[in-house]
Scaffold this active site. Structure first.
Site, PDB file in Angstrom:
ATOM      1  N   TRP A 102      21.278  44.355  60.160  1.00 29.25           N
ATOM      2  CA  TRP A 102      21.319  42.957  59.729  1.00 29.25           C
ATOM      3  C   TRP A 102      20.513  42.063  60.650  1.00 29.25           C
ATOM      4  O   TRP A 102      19.896  41.083  60.207  1.00 29.25           O
ATOM      5  CB  TRP A 102      22.763  42.487  59.586  1.00 29.25           C
ATOM      6  CG  TRP A 102      23.425  43.156  58.428  1.00 29.25           C
ATOM      7  CD1 TRP A 102      24.401  44.103  58.454  1.00 29.25           C
ATOM      8  CD2 TRP A 102      23.098  42.969  57.035  1.00 29.25           C
ATOM      9  NE1 TRP A 102      24.713  44.511  57.178  1.00 29.25           N
ATOM     10  CE2 TRP A 102      23.929  43.844  56.292  1.00 29.25           C
ATOM     11  CE3 TRP A 102      22.191  42.163  56.361  1.00 29.25           C
ATOM     12  CZ2 TRP A 102      23.873  43.911  54.901  1.00 29.25           C
ATOM     13  CZ3 TRP A 102      22.127  42.230  54.972  1.00 29.25           C
ATOM     14  CH2 TRP A 102      22.966  43.095  54.251  1.00 29.25           C
ATOM     15  N   ASP A 171      25.027  35.028  63.148  1.00 29.44           N
ATOM     16  CA  ASP A 171      25.530  35.583  61.898  1.00 29.44           C
ATOM     17  C   ASP A 171      26.889  36.210  62.199  1.00 29.44           C
ATOM     18  O   ASP A 171      26.974  37.230  62.868  1.00 29.44           O
ATOM     19  CB  ASP A 171      24.540  36.633  61.382  1.00 29.44           C
ATOM     20  CG  ASP A 171      25.004  37.335  60.113  1.00 29.44           C
ATOM     21  OD1 ASP A 171      26.128  37.061  59.640  1.00 29.44           O
ATOM     22  OD2 ASP A 171      24.245  38.178  59.600  1.00 29.44           O
ATOM     23  N   LYS A 195      34.066  39.060  53.242  1.00 30.96           N
ATOM     24  CA  LYS A 195      34.690  39.989  54.178  1.00 30.96           C
ATOM     25  C   LYS A 195      36.020  39.423  54.688  1.00 30.96           C
ATOM     26  O   LYS A 195      37.069  40.002  54.470  1.00 30.96           O
ATOM     27  CB  LYS A 195      33.720  40.294  55.322  1.00 30.96           C
ATOM     28  CG  LYS A 195      32.392  40.877  54.810  1.00 30.96           C
ATOM     29  CD  LYS A 195      31.391  41.098  55.910  1.00 30.96           C
ATOM     30  CE  LYS A 195      30.015  41.453  55.360  1.00 30.96           C
ATOM     31  NZ  LYS A 195      30.001  42.691  54.583  1.00 30.96           N
TER      32      LYS A 195
END
Length: 359
Positions: A102, A171, A195
């Site tokens: 990511w 992030d 999530k």
């Protein structure tokens, strides 16, 4: 009705109490005679839902008054573009920590839109440990330092907040609300909802107000943080039902005792699973102890030929979505806030039984 234990990395399991409340309010929200998903986003009722969700989120995260909270769309992936577009209006470049997939995706988008460089990388250790603090060297013209707190796929989590004399952009998609965070250390925090916050469709962005003035002139309106802040996150019709469900999750989390309480539970769940892995010669987790994820636990079996059998039997036992990401293989158990401790206990018991039968 049977609900199994869902270890999916996202869209992830939601608290049963939240789903039950949403079920009860589905057709008739608090006597209004319609569902939340049918309401105008400009109605007083929905504005109240949105404002309460933001207020609860601010309290849970301890967001200071000089930060805006935005409810956007497009997931964290869209924020990969928003970051350089909103922070490089006065020039300079982006600097990025590379700790996994990511991080690399964010860096790639940064390079697509501007100049971006790697301030430090975990590539030399196979992405099993975070870069040492002394190894983090942002570019001399860097306008921000970006990093991913928790790599959902690889299971590597930062063990400290990087120190840098420039805005930190983080992030937190797979770690937000799972542990205590000092928001004042950051310029920007963003997280996809699917999530720890709620269903897919909402992306939460926390941005320090002084940074709202740094957007490039060519930033599209729908990617402009200031435009969202000025319009209360309602530039267009937002993902209203996802916003409502996020609010229910924030309310549920408050009932659990807030982030500090859920962090204690999360650490207990993670310790049980890592201890079971470490005590076994059958399973292995490759991540350095200091950087093991609190929420995403990858592991491999000593004999990869048993993977299919493990997945088949675990699903039959009510333990769902344990297959690792296609890029790394093996297994992965995502144990976010809504995963009850009983689910981890059941997984540990199953792993021990599977090892006894196939080890």
């Amino acid at each position: 009705m049977t609900r199994h234990f869902n270890f999916c990395s996202g869209p992830a399991t939601l608290p049963t109490a939240v789903l039950e409340r949403a079920r009860d309010e589905m057709l008739d929200y608090q006597g209004r005679g319609l569902s939340v998903m049918e309401m105008s986003h400009r109605s007083d009722t929905f504005i109240d839902i949105a404002e309460r969700a933001e207020a609860d989120f601010r309290q849970l995260m301890g967001v200071p008054d000089n930060y805006s909270v935005l409810f956007m769309q497009g997931g964290a992936t869209q924020q990969f573009a928003c970051v350089p577009l909103n922070l490089l209006g006065a020039g300079g470049s982006g600097s990025y920590l590379d700790t996994g997939i990511w991080s690399q995706k964010a860096l790639k988008e940064g390079r697509h839109l501007a100049t971006a460089s790697v301030a430090a990388s975990a590539e030399d250790n196979g992405y099993t440990a975070a870069p040492a603090p002394r190894a983090i060297l942002p570019a001399s013209d860097a306008a921000y330092l970006h990093y991913c707190d928790n790599e959902t796929i690889g299971g590597l989590q930062m063990d400290r907040v990087p120190e840098a004399d420039l805005p930190l952009v983080c992030d937190m998609s797979s770690s937000i609300l799972s542990k205590s965070v000092d928001v004042s250390k950051f310029g920007v925090i963003y997280a996809g909802a699917q999530k720890n916050i709620g269903p897919a469709g909402i992306t939460v962005v926390i941005v320090r107000d002084d940074l709202l003035e740094r957007a490039r002139a060519d930033t599209p309106t729908m990617l402009n943080w200031k435009a969202f802040a000025d319009e209360g996150s309602m530039l267009n019709t937002p993902a209203t039902y996802a916003w409502y469900l996020a609010g229910l999750v924030f309310d549920w989390l408050g009932e659990q005792g807030g982030v500090a309480a859920i962090e204690r539970l999360n650490r207990r769940k993670a310790a049980k699973l890592y201890d079971a892995i470490d005590a076994s010669g059958f399973y292995r987790n490759p991540i350095a102890a200091a950087n093991r994820s609190l929420t995403n636990v990858p592991f491999v079996l000593h004999d990869a030929s048993l993977n299919a059998t493990f997945l088949e039997e675990s699903e039959a036992a009510g333990l769902l979505t344990l297959k690792g990401h296609r890029s790394v293989g093996g297994m992965r158990a995502s144990i976010y806030n809504a995963m009850p401790e009983e689910g981890v206990d059941r997984l540990v018991d199953f792993m021990g039984d599977f090892e006894r039968r196939y080890g």
